[in-house]
Design a protein around this motif. Structure first.
Motif, PDB file in Angstrom:
ATOM      1  N   ALA A   1      49.676  39.536  41.545  1.00 39.48           N
ATOM      2  CA  ALA A   1      50.374  38.663  42.393  1.00 39.48           C
ATOM      3  C   ALA A   1      49.444  37.691  43.052  1.00 39.48           C
ATOM      4  O   ALA A   1      50.090  36.502  43.166  1.00 39.48           O
ATOM      5  N   VAL A   2      48.155  37.862  43.352  1.00 42.07           N
ATOM      6  CA  VAL A   2      47.391  36.829  43.526  1.00 42.07           C
ATOM      7  C   VAL A   2      47.257  35.668  42.462  1.00 42.07           C
ATOM      8  O   VAL A   2      47.064  34.569  42.851  1.00 42.07           O
ATOM      9  N   LEU A   3      47.144  36.337  41.281  1.00 47.40           N
ATOM     10  CA  LEU A   3      46.952  35.026  40.236  1.00 47.40           C
ATOM     11  C   LEU A   3      48.040  34.381  39.912  1.00 47.40           C
ATOM     12  O   LEU A   3      48.135  33.069  39.740  1.00 47.40           O
ATOM     13  N   GLN A   4      49.272  34.910  40.179  1.00 45.23           N
ATOM     14  CA  GLN A   4      50.621  34.017  39.836  1.00 45.23           C
ATOM     15  C   GLN A   4      50.664  33.018  41.127  1.00 45.23           C
ATOM     16  O   GLN A   4      50.700  31.999  40.990  1.00 45.23           O
ATOM     17  N   LYS A   5      50.357  33.507  42.326  1.00 48.89           N
ATOM     18  CA  LYS A   5      50.615  32.296  43.536  1.00 48.89           C
ATOM     19  C   LYS A   5      49.350  31.577  43.459  1.00 48.89           C
ATOM     20  O   LYS A   5      49.567  30.228  43.712  1.00 48.89           O
ATOM     21  N   ALA A   6      47.994  32.053  42.957  1.00 54.49           N
ATOM     22  CA  ALA A   6      46.994  31.108  43.058  1.00 54.49           C
ATOM     23  C   ALA A   6      47.271  29.889  41.731  1.00 54.49           C
ATOM     24  O   ALA A   6      46.984  28.812  42.014  1.00 54.49           O
ATOM     25  N   GLY A   7      47.699  30.414  40.716  1.00 52.40           N
ATOM     26  CA  GLY A   7      48.197  29.361  39.680  1.00 52.40           C
ATOM     27  C   GLY A   7      49.095  28.649  40.035  1.00 52.40           C
ATOM     28  O   GLY A   7      49.251  27.400  39.583  1.00 52.40           O
ATOM     29  N   GLU A   8      50.353  28.766  40.869  1.00 52.26           N
ATOM     30  CA  GLU A   8      51.105  28.089  41.662  1.00 52.26           C
ATOM     31  C   GLU A   8      50.742  26.963  42.280  1.00 52.26           C
ATOM     32  O   GLU A   8      51.072  25.752  42.446  1.00 52.26           O
ATOM     33  N   LEU A   9      49.606  27.252  43.152  1.00 52.30           N
ATOM     34  CA  LEU A   9      49.256  26.520  43.951  1.00 52.30           C
ATOM     35  C   LEU A   9      48.195  25.355  43.463  1.00 52.30           C
ATOM     36  O   LEU A   9      48.004  24.435  43.938  1.00 52.30           O
ATOM     37  N   LEU A  10      47.579  25.781  42.169  1.00 49.51           N
ATOM     38  CA  LEU A  10      46.736  24.897  41.596  1.00 49.51           C
ATOM     39  C   LEU A  10      47.619  23.747  40.722  1.00 49.51           C
ATOM     40  O   LEU A  10      47.174  22.552  40.830  1.00 49.51           O
TER      41      LEU A  10
ATOM     42  N   GLN B   1      49.977  33.074  52.271  1.00 53.05           N
ATOM     43  CA  GLN B   1      51.142  33.477  51.524  1.00 53.05           C
ATOM     44  C   GLN B   1      51.476  35.118  51.789  1.00 53.05           C
ATOM     45  O   GLN B   1      52.216  35.441  51.440  1.00 53.05           O
ATOM     46  N   PHE B   2      49.930  35.563  51.920  1.00 50.64           N
ATOM     47  CA  PHE B   2      50.290  37.111  51.817  1.00 50.64           C
ATOM     48  C   PHE B   2      49.900  37.748  53.133  1.00 50.64           C
ATOM     49  O   PHE B   2      49.506  38.812  53.435  1.00 50.64           O
TER      50      PHE B   2
ATOM     51  N   SER C   1      30.151  41.159  35.242  1.00 52.19           N
ATOM     52  CA  SER C   1      30.075  41.733  33.839  1.00 52.19           C
ATOM     53  C   SER C   1      31.757  41.652  33.616  1.00 52.19           C
ATOM     54  O   SER C   1      32.233  41.695  32.596  1.00 52.19           O
ATOM     55  N   ARG C   2      32.543  42.109  34.755  1.00 50.07           N
ATOM     56  CA  ARG C   2      34.030  42.260  34.588  1.00 50.07           C
ATOM     57  C   ARG C   2      34.747  41.252  35.238  1.00 50.07           C
ATOM     58  O   ARG C   2      36.106  41.505  35.364  1.00 50.07           O
ATOM     59  N   ALA C   3      34.103  40.023  35.748  1.00 50.30           N
ATOM     60  CA  ALA C   3      34.945  39.143  36.363  1.00 50.30           C
ATOM     61  C   ALA C   3      35.819  38.427  35.256  1.00 50.30           C
ATOM     62  O   ALA C   3      35.505  38.364  33.946  1.00 50.30           O
ATOM     63  N   ARG C   4      37.079  38.032  35.527  1.00 49.04           N
ATOM     64  CA  ARG C   4      38.093  37.587  34.719  1.00 49.04           C
ATOM     65  C   ARG C   4      38.418  36.211  35.006  1.00 49.04           C
ATOM     66  O   ARG C   4      38.693  35.949  36.189  1.00 49.04           O
ATOM     67  N   PHE C   5      38.473  35.328  33.989  1.00 48.64           N
ATOM     68  CA  PHE C   5      38.745  33.977  34.285  1.00 48.64           C
ATOM     69  C   PHE C   5      40.105  33.527  33.716  1.00 48.64           C
ATOM     70  O   PHE C   5      40.706  34.224  32.780  1.00 48.64           O
ATOM     71  N   SER C   6      41.009  32.869  34.582  1.00 44.56           N
ATOM     72  CA  SER C   6      42.245  32.363  34.179  1.00 44.56           C
ATOM     73  C   SER C   6      42.531  31.204  34.626  1.00 44.56           C
ATOM     74  O   SER C   6      41.421  30.103  35.127  1.00 44.56           O
ATOM     75  N   GLN C   7      43.620  30.318  34.046  1.00 44.68           N
ATOM     76  CA  GLN C   7      43.860  29.112  34.310  1.00 44.68           C
ATOM     77  C   GLN C   7      42.836  27.993  33.795  1.00 44.68           C
ATOM     78  O   GLN C   7      42.458  27.231  34.449  1.00 44.68           O
ATOM     79  N   GLY C   8      42.291  28.589  32.328  1.00 47.71           N
ATOM     80  CA  GLY C   8      41.423  27.686  31.852  1.00 47.71           C
ATOM     81  C   GLY C   8      40.075  27.801  32.528  1.00 47.71           C
ATOM     82  O   GLY C   8      39.213  26.632  32.426  1.00 47.71           O
ATOM     83  N   GLY C   9      39.660  28.869  33.000  1.00 50.32           N
ATOM     84  CA  GLY C   9      38.564  28.962  33.675  1.00 50.32           C
ATOM     85  C   GLY C   9      38.528  28.437  35.156  1.00 50.32           C
ATOM     86  O   GLY C   9      37.491  28.273  35.874  1.00 50.32           O
ATOM     87  N   ARG C  10      39.422  27.819  35.537  1.00 47.87           N
ATOM     88  CA  ARG C  10      39.808  27.518  36.963  1.00 47.87           C
ATOM     89  C   ARG C  10      39.775  28.365  38.151  1.00 47.87           C
ATOM     90  O   ARG C  10      39.526  28.284  39.289  1.00 47.87           O
ATOM     91  N   ILE C  11      40.046  29.707  37.792  1.00 51.81           N
ATOM     92  CA  ILE C  11      40.217  30.969  38.805  1.00 51.81           C
ATOM     93  C   ILE C  11      39.516  31.695  38.160  1.00 51.81           C
ATOM     94  O   ILE C  11      39.505  32.268  36.837  1.00 51.81           O
ATOM     95  N   VAL C  12      38.585  32.727  39.072  1.00 48.54           N
ATOM     96  CA  VAL C  12      37.911  33.811  38.689  1.00 48.54           C
ATOM     97  C   VAL C  12      38.322  35.017  39.626  1.00 48.54           C
ATOM     98  O   VAL C  12      38.263  34.507  40.867  1.00 48.54           O
ATOM     99  N   LEU C  13      38.539  36.123  39.240  1.00 54.46           N
ATOM    100  CA  LEU C  13      38.925  37.128  40.022  1.00 54.46           C
ATOM    101  C   LEU C  13      38.322  38.388  39.425  1.00 54.46           C
ATOM    102  O   LEU C  13      37.719  38.488  38.348  1.00 54.46           O
ATOM    103  N   ALA C  14      37.637  39.116  40.283  1.00 54.00           N
ATOM    104  CA  ALA C  14      36.737  40.294  40.015  1.00 54.00           C
ATOM    105  C   ALA C  14      37.342  41.451  41.160  1.00 54.00           C
ATOM    106  O   ALA C  14      37.773  41.168  42.250  1.00 54.00           O
ATOM    107  N   SER C  15      37.375  42.822  40.689  1.00 53.59           N
ATOM    108  CA  SER C  15      37.853  43.877  41.520  1.00 53.59           C
ATOM    109  C   SER C  15      36.956  44.883  41.608  1.00 53.59           C
ATOM    110  O   SER C  15      36.059  45.155  40.502  1.00 53.59           O
ATOM    111  N   VAL C  16      36.914  45.621  42.797  1.00 55.97           N
ATOM    112  CA  VAL C  16      35.838  46.806  42.874  1.00 55.97           C
ATOM    113  C   VAL C  16      36.615  47.906  43.617  1.00 55.97           C
ATOM    114  O   VAL C  16      37.652  47.526  44.327  1.00 55.97           O
ATOM    115  N   ARG C  17      36.461  49.176  43.063  1.00 54.65           N
ATOM    116  CA  ARG C  17      37.042  50.271  43.547  1.00 54.65           C
ATOM    117  C   ARG C  17      35.801  51.221  44.356  1.00 54.65           C
ATOM    118  O   ARG C  17      34.783  51.077  44.543  1.00 54.65           O
ATOM    119  N   PRO C  18      36.643  52.038  45.256  1.00 51.31           N
ATOM    120  CA  PRO C  18      35.631  52.630  45.952  1.00 51.31           C
ATOM    121  C   PRO C  18      34.668  53.670  45.231  1.00 51.31           C
ATOM    122  O   PRO C  18      33.520  53.626  45.620  1.00 51.31           O
TER     123      PRO C  18
END
Length: 157
Positions: free
Chosen positions: A148-157, A123-124, A48-65
Motif C-alpha cells: 500500500a505505501v509503495l503504491q501510494k509513494a510511487g503515485e506521488l513521485l 494519505q494514511f 541487508s534486507r532493504a528493498r529499492f523500488s522506482q529505479g532506486g528512488r524509494i527504499v523500504l525496510a521492515s522490522v518484526r517484533p
C-alpha cells in the motif's frame, strides 16, 4: 546547523553555549557516534534486507517484533537508521515499517524535497513535516502495508 530551518538565532545560541564549560567531543560522540550492540545488529539486518523500488528512488525496510527481541533492541535503537537509508545516492524517499506486537504497523518516513513526507503520511491518517513524517496502519499484514505505501509513494513521485 545543516537543516533549512536553521536561523541566525541558532548560531547565536550555539555561541552562548561555547562560553560554558562543555565537553563538545564527548557530547558529539554520544549524540552521533556511540551505538549499542543491539543497534549495530539491527542496522545490519535492516540494511541487508532493504528493498529499492522506482529505479532506486524509494527504499523500504521492515522490522518484526521477533527480530527486535532477538537483538534485544528497543525503539531507541531504530533512531537514525531511516536517515541513513535516505542518504543512499538516488533515494528520494525512505520508509521503515515496524510491526508492533499488537499487530499495528508504525511507519517512519524521510524524504527529499521531491516528495512531501507529510502528504504521504496524511494519505494514511498520519502526519509530520515535509521531510520527516510517520503513521500507524491497522488491520493489515506487513506485506499488505508494504504494498500500500509503495503504491501510494510511487503515485506521488
Amino acid at each position: 546547523f545543516v537543516y533549512s530551518n536553521t536561523t541566525q538565532r541558532s548560531f547565536a545560541m550555539a555561541a552562548d553555549l561555547m562560553d560554558s564549560d562543555l565537553d563538545l567531543n564527548r557530547i558529539a560522540y554520544r549524540l552521533f557516534y556511540q551505538s549499542s550492540q543491539a543497534r549495530l545488529r539491527l542496522m545490519g539486518l535492516i540494511f541487508s534486507r532493504a528493498r529499492f523500488s522506482q529505479g532506486g528512488r524509494i527504499v523500504l525496510a521492515s522490522v518484526r517484533p521477533e527480530q527486535m527481541q532477538a537483538f534485544g533492541a528497543t525503539d531507541d535503537d531504530l533512531d537514525g537508521i531511516i536517515g541513513q537509508l535516505r542518504n543512499v545516492s538516488g533515494v528520494e524517499l525512505a520508509m521503515i515499517l515496524r510491526l508492533q506486537p499488537d499487530g499495528n504497523i508504525r511507519i517512519n518516513i524521510r524524504s527529499s524535497p521531491v516528495i512531501d513526507a507529510a502528504n504521504l503520511a496524511g494519505q494514511f491518517g498520519g502526519g509530520g513535516h515535509p521531510r520527516a513524517a510517520g503513521m500507524t496502519l491497522t488491520g493489515m499484514s506487513l506485506k499488505e502495508a508494504e504494498a500500500a505505501v509503495l503504491q501510494k509513494a510511487g503515485e506521488l513521485l
